[in-house]
Design an enzyme around this catalytic site. Structure first.
Site, short mmCIF file in Angstrom:
data_model
loop_
_atom_site.label_atom_id
_atom_site.label_comp_id
_atom_site.label_asym_id
_atom_site.label_seq_id
_atom_site.Cartn_x
_atom_site.Cartn_y
_atom_site.Cartn_z
N LYS A 4 0.88 -8.29 -6.78
CA LYS A 4 0.05 -8.28 -5.58
C LYS A 4 -0.71 -9.60 -5.54
CE LYS A 4 1.54 -4.61 -3.97
NZ LYS A 4 2.45 -4.85 -2.85
N LYS A 32 10.56 1.05 3.64
CA LYS A 32 9.67 2.17 3.33
C LYS A 32 9.93 3.31 4.31
CE LYS A 32 5.83 -0.21 1.06
NZ LYS A 32 6.31 -1.56 0.82
MG MG Z 1 5.53 -5.35 -0.08
#
Ligand code: MG
Length: 369
Positions: free
Chosen positions: A165, A264
């Protein structure tokens, strides 16, 4: 197989490693997840789950999912749960958009269809092509040493793909990537995922600082597709797009801007839409990371079936989010093994929900008798 009742449950999913930190000060320790149970007149029940990654990751939230499901549930009564087209027509006729809420219903109906047919969902999605597949873990944004320690701990468990991240200071971010590369080995993959946290100039600085590093993929550097296209022109780093690929139309617009899509389920509206995008993308030569924004056992099972039915050559990785979270509604199944996952082999999603773990429904809709 008409739908007799719809029950909507809530439970909290705690992150397993303290705080999950993304760019823009987005920090998460626990998230409300929503489970949909669909029961047919024949007594077959299926389950699906949606768990937005907070309210600022995508235009989605837990409260929004539950409000949307309140609109959708009455419209589903009497619809054939095994007719996915009819299920989506009924949902679209009751509420426009809100694909992340519809995703839970869609997955529950795939579960019903699989149980009715006596086959796993992976068979219905085209058949198992990847008997097992590589998993990744996300490493929260933080000090370099913390990120390296997290990578080493997961590496000891068998993980070989690490998504960092990023999206803070681009030079510090580049140092994070280089330190993690040092801690990994040939064959490992490191994904630099800014979650759209850089604007154009910082993304360009980060791309320049990472240029030429083998084993590094660049994921969603900027918040908009337009910016990602500009960054794309300025780097040879292989690119993954995630947040901006919301539907088939976005996939077509972005084709040429990426080699891989982070697909997703909730973002695109469930397994039905994700299968279409996976099949289209496979033929266009794209690779896929298959997962959801967040979730527990039910999300992991749905992800596993789509991943297992994807050509191994086109499957970059998947996530088993029930390893990232502490709360389990289906006995902590499916279970990862040495950094790899596999689809359950039983009918439907192939996992059994523990009613005690869900408690009483938040609300229900049932056909008048
Ligand atoms: Mg991502």
């Amino acid at each position: 197989m008409r739908i007799e009742r719809v029950d909507v449950y809530g439970y909290d999913l705690r992150y397993a490693h303290g705080e999950y930190v993304m760019s823009g000060g987005r920090t998460i320790a626990s998230l409300p997840s929503t489970v949909v149970r669909i029961e047919t007149e024949d007594g077959i029940a299926g389950h699906g789950e949606t768990c937005p990654l907070g309210a600022t990751y995508l235009p989605a939230s837990a409260a929004g999912a539950r409000a949307a499901l309140g609109e959708l549930a009455p419209a589903l009564l009497g619809v054939d749960a095994t007719n996915l087209a009819a299920v989506h027509d009924a949902m679209d006729g009751a509420l426009r958009g809100h694909g992340y809420a519809k995703s839970a219903v869609d997955i529950a109906c795939w579960d019903v269809l699989g149980r009715a047919a006596g086959v796993p969902v992976s068979t219905l999605l085209g058949g198992v092509r990847a008997p097992d597949f590589p998993l990744y873990v996300a490493i929260p944004l933080g000090p370099v040493d913390d990120m390296v320690a997290h990578v080493r701990a997961r590496r000891d468990e068998g993980i070989r793909r690490f998504q960092l991240k990023l999206g803070a200071d681009p030079r510090e971010d580049a140092a994070r990537v280089r330190a993690v590369l040092e801690a990994t080995q040939e064959g490992d993959v490191v994904i630099a995922d800014a979650n759209g946290g850089w604007r154009l100039q910082d993304a360009t600085i980060a791309a320049r600082a990472l240029e030429g590093l083998d084993r590094v993929l660049f994921e969603q550097p900027c918040p908009t597709l337009e910016e990602c296209l500009v960054v794309r022109d300025r780097t040879t780093l292989p690119m993954v797009l995630d947040e901006v690929i919301t539907d088939v139309q976005a996939l077509i617009r972005a084709y040429g801007a990426m080699e891989a899509i982070n697909l997703k389920l909730g973002r695109v509206g469930g397994l039905t839409a994700a299968r279409l995008m996976r099949d289209l993308g496979e033929r266009l030569g794209l690779r896929f990371t298959i997962e959801d924004s967040w979730g527990g056992d039910l999300t992991t099972a749905a992800v596993a079936h789509l991943a297992a039915s994807t050509h191994p050559e086109q499957l970059l990785m998947a996530s088993f989010m029930n390893d990232w979270t502490l709360d389990h509604v289906a006995g902590y199944e499916p279970r990862s093994r040495d950094g790899r996952g596999a689809a359950p082999t039983g009918p439907g999603l192939g996992v059994e929900v523990d009613p005690g773990a869900l408690g009483e429904p938040l609300f229900s809709a049932r056909r008048a008798t």
